[in-house]
Design a protein around this motif. Structure first.
Motif, PDB file in Angstrom:
ATOM      1  N   HIS B  25       0.954  -1.086  -0.046  1.00 31.99           N
ATOM      2  CA  HIS B  25      -0.042  -0.028   0.154  1.00 31.99           C
ATOM      3  C   HIS B  25       0.862   1.261  -0.113  1.00 31.99           C
ATOM      4  O   HIS B  25       1.594   1.142   0.798  1.00 31.99           O
ATOM      5  CB  HIS B  25      -0.769   0.128   1.176  1.00 31.99           C
ATOM      6  N   LEU B  26       0.634   2.138  -0.834  1.00 32.84           N
ATOM      7  CA  LEU B  26       1.533   3.285  -0.989  1.00 32.84           C
ATOM      8  C   LEU B  26       0.849   4.332  -1.802  1.00 32.84           C
ATOM      9  O   LEU B  26      -0.081   4.235  -2.713  1.00 32.84           O
ATOM     10  CB  LEU B  26       2.700   2.901  -1.939  1.00 32.84           C
ATOM     11  N   GLU B  27       0.934   5.613  -1.145  1.00 29.98           N
ATOM     12  CA  GLU B  27       0.578   7.000  -1.807  1.00 29.98           C
ATOM     13  C   GLU B  27       1.558   7.850  -1.837  1.00 29.98           C
ATOM     14  O   GLU B  27       2.197   8.342  -0.819  1.00 29.98           O
ATOM     15  CB  GLU B  27      -0.629   7.263  -0.716  1.00 29.98           C
ATOM     16  N   VAL B  28       1.415   8.779  -2.833  1.00 36.72           N
ATOM     17  CA  VAL B  28       2.280   9.631  -3.027  1.00 36.72           C
ATOM     18  C   VAL B  28       1.444  11.033  -3.410  1.00 36.72           C
ATOM     19  O   VAL B  28       0.471  10.966  -4.149  1.00 36.72           O
ATOM     20  CB  VAL B  28       3.349   9.515  -3.966  1.00 36.72           C
ATOM     21  N   ARG B  29       1.610  12.130  -2.603  1.00 33.80           N
ATOM     22  CA  ARG B  29       0.669  13.132  -3.003  1.00 33.80           C
ATOM     23  C   ARG B  29       1.190  14.196  -3.957  1.00 33.80           C
ATOM     24  O   ARG B  29       2.495  14.177  -4.275  1.00 33.80           O
ATOM     25  CB  ARG B  29       0.513  13.990  -1.605  1.00 33.80           C
ATOM     26  N   ARG B  30       0.458  14.978  -4.388  1.00 33.63           N
ATOM     27  CA  ARG B  30       0.610  16.047  -5.325  1.00 33.63           C
ATOM     28  C   ARG B  30       1.844  16.860  -4.951  1.00 33.63           C
ATOM     29  O   ARG B  30       1.805  17.397  -3.868  1.00 33.63           O
ATOM     30  CB  ARG B  30      -0.343  17.150  -5.823  1.00 33.63           C
ATOM     31  N   GLY B  31       2.903  17.179  -5.595  1.00 30.41           N
ATOM     32  CA  GLY B  31       4.109  17.933  -5.505  1.00 30.41           C
ATOM     33  C   GLY B  31       5.198  17.321  -4.505  1.00 30.41           C
ATOM     34  O   GLY B  31       6.050  17.924  -3.905  1.00 30.41           O
ATOM     35  N   GLU B  32       4.788  15.927  -4.344  1.00 37.99           N
ATOM     36  CA  GLU B  32       5.861  15.433  -3.105  1.00 37.99           C
ATOM     37  C   GLU B  32       6.867  14.725  -3.436  1.00 37.99           C
ATOM     38  O   GLU B  32       6.582  14.010  -4.487  1.00 37.99           O
ATOM     39  CB  GLU B  32       4.770  14.478  -2.223  1.00 37.99           C
ATOM     40  N   VAL B  33       8.173  14.814  -2.886  1.00 40.62           N
ATOM     41  CA  VAL B  33       9.145  13.682  -3.382  1.00 40.62           C
ATOM     42  C   VAL B  33       9.268  12.874  -2.188  1.00 40.62           C
ATOM     43  O   VAL B  33       9.568  13.104  -1.145  1.00 40.62           O
ATOM     44  CB  VAL B  33      10.481  14.557  -3.421  1.00 40.62           C
ATOM     45  N   MET B  34       9.068  11.643  -2.687  1.00 40.36           N
ATOM     46  CA  MET B  34       8.998  10.363  -1.805  1.00 40.36           C
ATOM     47  C   MET B  34      10.121   9.512  -1.938  1.00 40.36           C
ATOM     48  O   MET B  34      10.297   9.022  -3.028  1.00 40.36           O
ATOM     49  CB  MET B  34       7.537   9.743  -2.003  1.00 40.36           C
ATOM     50  N   GLY B  35      10.836   9.064  -0.977  1.00 48.73           N
ATOM     51  CA  GLY B  35      11.867   8.378  -0.992  1.00 48.73           C
ATOM     52  C   GLY B  35      11.157   7.075  -0.987  1.00 48.73           C
ATOM     53  O   GLY B  35      10.449   6.637  -0.162  1.00 48.73           O
ATOM     54  N   PHE B  36      11.921   6.087  -1.739  1.00 46.99           N
ATOM     55  CA  PHE B  36      11.481   4.469  -1.661  1.00 46.99           C
ATOM     56  C   PHE B  36      12.662   3.892  -1.215  1.00 46.99           C
ATOM     57  O   PHE B  36      13.443   3.525  -2.290  1.00 46.99           O
ATOM     58  CB  PHE B  36      11.017   4.115  -2.990  1.00 46.99           C
ATOM     59  N   LEU B  37      12.733   3.437  -0.124  1.00 45.71           N
ATOM     60  CA  LEU B  37      13.938   2.749   0.391  1.00 45.71           C
ATOM     61  C   LEU B  37      13.756   1.348   0.569  1.00 45.71           C
ATOM     62  O   LEU B  37      12.968   0.720   0.645  1.00 45.71           O
ATOM     63  CB  LEU B  37      14.410   3.547   1.725  1.00 45.71           C
ATOM     64  N   GLY B  38      15.000   0.740   0.319  1.00 44.46           N
ATOM     65  CA  GLY B  38      14.811  -0.704   0.553  1.00 44.46           C
ATOM     66  C   GLY B  38      16.342  -1.222   0.138  1.00 44.46           C
ATOM     67  O   GLY B  38      17.128  -0.894  -0.611  1.00 44.46           O
ATOM     68  N   PRO B  39      16.658  -2.244   0.910  1.00 40.56           N
ATOM     69  CA  PRO B  39      17.771  -2.970   0.409  1.00 40.56           C
ATOM     70  C   PRO B  39      17.595  -3.902  -1.020  1.00 40.56           C
ATOM     71  O   PRO B  39      16.601  -3.717  -1.353  1.00 40.56           O
ATOM     72  CB  PRO B  39      18.114  -4.179   1.448  1.00 40.56           C
ATOM     73  N   ASN B  40      18.723  -4.087  -1.451  1.00 42.12           N
ATOM     74  CA  ASN B  40      18.819  -4.681  -2.809  1.00 42.12           C
ATOM     75  C   ASN B  40      17.778  -5.829  -2.845  1.00 42.12           C
ATOM     76  O   ASN B  40      18.128  -6.631  -1.783  1.00 42.12           O
ATOM     77  CB  ASN B  40      20.187  -5.158  -3.542  1.00 42.12           C
ATOM     78  N   GLY B  41      17.122  -6.208  -3.967  1.00 42.23           N
ATOM     79  CA  GLY B  41      16.075  -7.263  -3.812  1.00 42.23           C
ATOM     80  C   GLY B  41      15.169  -7.164  -3.030  1.00 42.23           C
ATOM     81  O   GLY B  41      14.270  -8.223  -2.842  1.00 42.23           O
ATOM     82  N   ALA B  42      14.707  -6.005  -2.296  1.00 41.70           N
ATOM     83  CA  ALA B  42      13.460  -5.771  -1.615  1.00 41.70           C
ATOM     84  C   ALA B  42      12.278  -5.649  -2.244  1.00 41.70           C
ATOM     85  O   ALA B  42      11.172  -6.020  -1.789  1.00 41.70           O
ATOM     86  CB  ALA B  42      13.740  -4.387  -0.649  1.00 41.70           C
ATOM     87  N   GLY B  43      12.448  -5.357  -3.709  1.00 43.84           N
ATOM     88  CA  GLY B  43      11.063  -5.083  -4.486  1.00 43.84           C
ATOM     89  C   GLY B  43      10.747  -3.945  -4.926  1.00 43.84           C
ATOM     90  O   GLY B  43       9.986  -3.469  -5.248  1.00 43.84           O
ATOM     91  N   LYS B  44      11.970  -2.723  -4.860  1.00 45.50           N
ATOM     92  CA  LYS B  44      11.899  -1.442  -5.269  1.00 45.50           C
ATOM     93  C   LYS B  44      11.353  -1.394  -6.848  1.00 45.50           C
ATOM     94  O   LYS B  44      10.432  -0.978  -7.282  1.00 45.50           O
ATOM     95  CB  LYS B  44      12.951  -0.742  -4.988  1.00 45.50           C
ATOM     96  N   THR B  45      12.532  -2.231  -7.619  1.00 46.64           N
ATOM     97  CA  THR B  45      12.257  -1.883  -8.878  1.00 46.64           C
ATOM     98  C   THR B  45      10.899  -2.776  -9.417  1.00 46.64           C
ATOM     99  O   THR B  45      10.491  -2.171 -10.219  1.00 46.64           O
ATOM    100  CB  THR B  45      13.572  -2.709  -9.490  1.00 46.64           C
ATOM    101  N   VAL B 198      18.038  10.419   0.372  1.00 45.20           N
ATOM    102  CA  VAL B 198      16.619  10.352   0.887  1.00 45.20           C
ATOM    103  C   VAL B 198      16.635  11.835   1.867  1.00 45.20           C
ATOM    104  O   VAL B 198      15.506  12.667   1.764  1.00 45.20           O
ATOM    105  CB  VAL B 198      16.210   9.239   1.713  1.00 45.20           C
ATOM    106  N   ARG B 199      17.519  12.039   2.697  1.00 44.14           N
ATOM    107  CA  ARG B 199      17.367  12.891   3.533  1.00 44.14           C
ATOM    108  C   ARG B 199      17.746  14.382   2.987  1.00 44.14           C
ATOM    109  O   ARG B 199      16.950  15.249   3.141  1.00 44.14           O
ATOM    110  CB  ARG B 199      18.558  13.023   4.581  1.00 44.14           C
ATOM    111  N   MET B 200      18.353  14.474   1.816  1.00 49.25           N
ATOM    112  CA  MET B 200      18.549  15.590   1.068  1.00 49.25           C
ATOM    113  C   MET B 200      17.593  16.027   0.157  1.00 49.25           C
ATOM    114  O   MET B 200      17.226  17.262  -0.265  1.00 49.25           O
ATOM    115  CB  MET B 200      19.750  15.541   0.435  1.00 49.25           C
ATOM    116  N   THR B 201      16.723  15.020  -0.338  1.00 49.18           N
ATOM    117  CA  THR B 201      15.789  15.360  -1.363  1.00 49.18           C
ATOM    118  C   THR B 201      14.266  14.972  -0.972  1.00 49.18           C
ATOM    119  O   THR B 201      13.571  15.503  -1.696  1.00 49.18           O
ATOM    120  CB  THR B 201      15.942  14.457  -2.526  1.00 49.18           C
ATOM    121  N   CYS B 202      14.162  14.391   0.077  1.00 47.86           N
ATOM    122  CA  CYS B 202      12.627  13.718   0.136  1.00 47.86           C
ATOM    123  C   CYS B 202      11.907  14.421   1.128  1.00 47.86           C
ATOM    124  O   CYS B 202      12.726  14.569   2.480  1.00 47.86           O
ATOM    125  CB  CYS B 202      12.642  12.126   0.240  1.00 47.86           C
ATOM    126  N   GLN B 203      10.633  14.363   1.499  1.00 45.15           N
ATOM    127  CA  GLN B 203       9.876  14.931   2.541  1.00 45.15           C
ATOM    128  C   GLN B 203       9.096  13.855   2.950  1.00 45.15           C
ATOM    129  O   GLN B 203       9.059  13.753   4.233  1.00 45.15           O
ATOM    130  CB  GLN B 203       8.576  15.668   1.977  1.00 45.15           C
TER     131      GLN B 203
END
Lengths: 275, 318
Positions: B25-45, B198-203
């Protein structure tokens, strides 16, 4: 411009940029000129028009050359982009997978058509300008040769797209493409000859013509050597054409089916393929 | 600012018997920069590809700017700009040709096409190399070209998959600045496993681990949440068996890390005094003891190194 045309346009530009168009055109023109001016020397004795002889000679050349050019041009159409990673990008765009296949197919047909029309057309024009052997029927046969050569190219481009949609890597696709060329240009007819020899020519006369339809290069050859009287006479198929099961329209339809079926299969396979 | 631009609900994806995504379950709002973090193979791609319409989920629904990706894939893709993990470029094209081709494919109208390409080049710092062949450019410029193609049509949503991998520090800084700038005008989902990024770019940040979202919150909220649970790193010369550590009161999870163990303390019991006592009494010979604080890196470690338990998913939702 629709996505189909945008993709087709890029294929044409790529072929121009990497000199596919110029190489294929020069190759076809060079061989066509050689056949026209060296291969049709004895026409005076035979009483056939020079252009009709050219059509017969070019028919044989086309069977070897056009499938090879088409397969080399298109075998990596999809798998090549997969390997480079650009297909992933393309499919994230508002285009359907069918549009990708069709767009590439259309672009490559144009490339093939340019090479054929310019390459063969130049040789035909040279014969025509010499002021001999340029009767309207020969011109008609020559025009039909060029059109059917483009159609034959389309068949092998469609087959190459199917190979490209199935293949996991470019090298594999190239290998299968060469195998297809060998099958249709060399092995299939050898197989038919083998059947004839083995059965001492007793194969049912109704079955044999249908077996010819199993090879697009045979359909092309039959069409060009039997559809027009002057080429029929010169190629020695005048007698056979009277017994032919298939009319020229039928043969062209069969060739067209050879485009539609593999292209449709390529679209289905590509649609189901996971990247 | 509250309009949802990316909406994934109950998304799962299996590859054969392997479940790559499990009820995301994931939501990103208008104008938001959301970081999607995870170790390699976690399911990000896999998540990114589902969002971009490249993969179909086994179950669940996905919408971009209100358009269902599964029912209307072409319309949904028109609203997305996507940068895959490896910059996808046509090396034989110049930067200008590449962006022009892709903008046409994006159906940017003919009259605005030139301006759109110029603007994308300007925003991504590509103007100086506009007539250079892409294959002759540095990796940083290729990556910029990749980002430029993702924004050339001014999409509602920009999806960036590991955009700074393989870049040098200067290029990384420039790309991060660009990503920050993209927020506001676009909703950005930034996949990465680089925490400072993530710290530098994401809300906001979502953390994915083993195909599940284990955290989804603002950075501040995550950090304050992390203070409720403590991590210890311990290294012994004669380490005990893992079962012994697990039986110590207050030990939540035990995970091997480098030459030692990462131990998550469970409130209210602090297992540290008992760990120290046993180390001395049992002759384990404690060589190193460090307490983790509440930094993003530590939160990430807590979330992605904990052991699997039947009730874990419930905990992470709570």
């Amino acid at each position: 411009m629709t996505p189909l045309l945008v993709i087709a346009d890029k294929e044409i530009r790529d072929a121009l940029r990497n000199r596919w168009v110029i190489s294929a055109t020069l190759l076809m023109a060079g061989l066509a000129f050689s056949l026209t001016f060296l291969g049709s020397a004895p026409t005076g004795d035979l009483g056939a028009s020079r252009l009709a002889v050219t059509v017969v000679s070019l028919s044989s050349l086309t069977i070897f050359l056009v499938p090879l050019i088409a397969l080399m041009l298109a075998h990596d159409a999809l798998v090549g982009e997969m390997e480079r990673g650009t297909l992933l990008l393309l499919l994230a765009y508002p285009v359907t997978r069918s549009q990708v296949v069709l767009g590439k197919f259309m672009g490559q047909i144009v490339v093939m058509a340019i090479a054929t029309v310019v390459g063969y057309g130049a040789a035909g024009l040279a014969v025509g300008l010499q002021g001999e052997g340029a009767d309207p029927q020969s011109w008609h046969a020559f025009g039909a040769l060029i059109a059917s050569a483009v159609l034959l190219g389309a068949v092998f481009i469609a087959l190459a797209h199917l190979v490209s949609a199935v293949a996991r890597e470019r090298g594999g696709a190239a290998g299968v493409a060469i195998g297809l060329w060998l099958l249709f240009v060399v092995l299939y007819d050898m197989g038919l000859l083998g059947i004839l020899v083995a059965t001492k020519g007793q194969i049912h006369e109704k079955i044999f013509p249908w077996l010819l339809l199993g090879n697009p290069t045979d359909i092309f050859r039959l069409y060009n050597l039997t559809a027009f009287e002057n080429t029929r006479t010169f190629s020695g198929l005048a007698g056979l054409s009277g017994q032919m099961e298939f009319s020229p329209t039928w043969l062209l339809s069969a060739l067209f089916a050879w485009v539609v079926v593999p292209l449709g299969a390529a679209m289905v396979v590509f649609k189901r393929r996971e990247l | 600012m509250t309009e949802t631009m990316i909406h994934l609900s109950g998304v799962s994806r299996s590859f054969g018997s392997v479940k790559a995504l499990d009820q995301i379950h994931l939501e990103v709002r208008r104008g938001e920069v959301m970081g999607f973090l995870g170790p390699n193979g976690a399911g990000k791609t896999t998540t990114m590809r589902i969002l971009a319409g490249l993969l179909a989920p086994t179950e669940g629904s996905v919408a971009v700017a209100g358009v269902d990706v599964l029912d209307h894939p072409v319309e949904a893709r028109a609203r997305i700009g996507f940068l895959p993990e490896n910059p996808p470029i046509y090396g034989e094209m110049t930067v200008y040709e590449y962006l022009g081709y892709l903008a046409t494919l994006r159906r940017v109208p003919g009259v605005g096409l030139k301006q759109a390409v110029e603007r994308a080049m300007e925003r991504c710092g590509l103007t100086s190399v506009r007539d250079r062949l892409l294959r002759n450019l540095s990796k940083g410029f290729k990556q910029r070209a990749g980002i430029a193609q993702a924004i050339v049509h001014s999409p509602d949503v920009v999806i960036l998959d590991e955009p700074t991998v393989g870049l040098d520090p200067i290029q990384i800084r420039e790309i991060r600045a660009l990503i920050r700038e993209l927020g506001g005008e676009h909703s950005v989902l930034l996949s990465t496993h680089i925490l400072p990024e993530v710290r530098m770019t994401c809300q906001r940040v979502a953390v994915i681990h083993q195909g599940r979202i284990v955290a989804d919150d603002t950075l501040d909220a995550l950090e304050s949440r992390a203070h409720g649970s403590t991590m210890y790193y311990l290294r012994w010369r004669q380490p005990p068996v893992i079962e012994t550590l697990r039986q110590i009161p207050g030990v939540g999870s035990v995970t091997p890390k480098e030459e030692g163990w990462l131990i998550r303390a469970e409130s209210p019991d602090d297992p540290l005094p008992e760990l120290v006592r046993l180390s001395a009494a049992e002759g384990w010979d404690l060589r190193e003891l460090t307490q983790a604080g509440g930094s993003l890196e530590e939160i990430f470690l807590q979330l992605t190194t904990r052991e699997e338990r039947p009730d874990e998913n419930e905990e992470s939702k709570a």
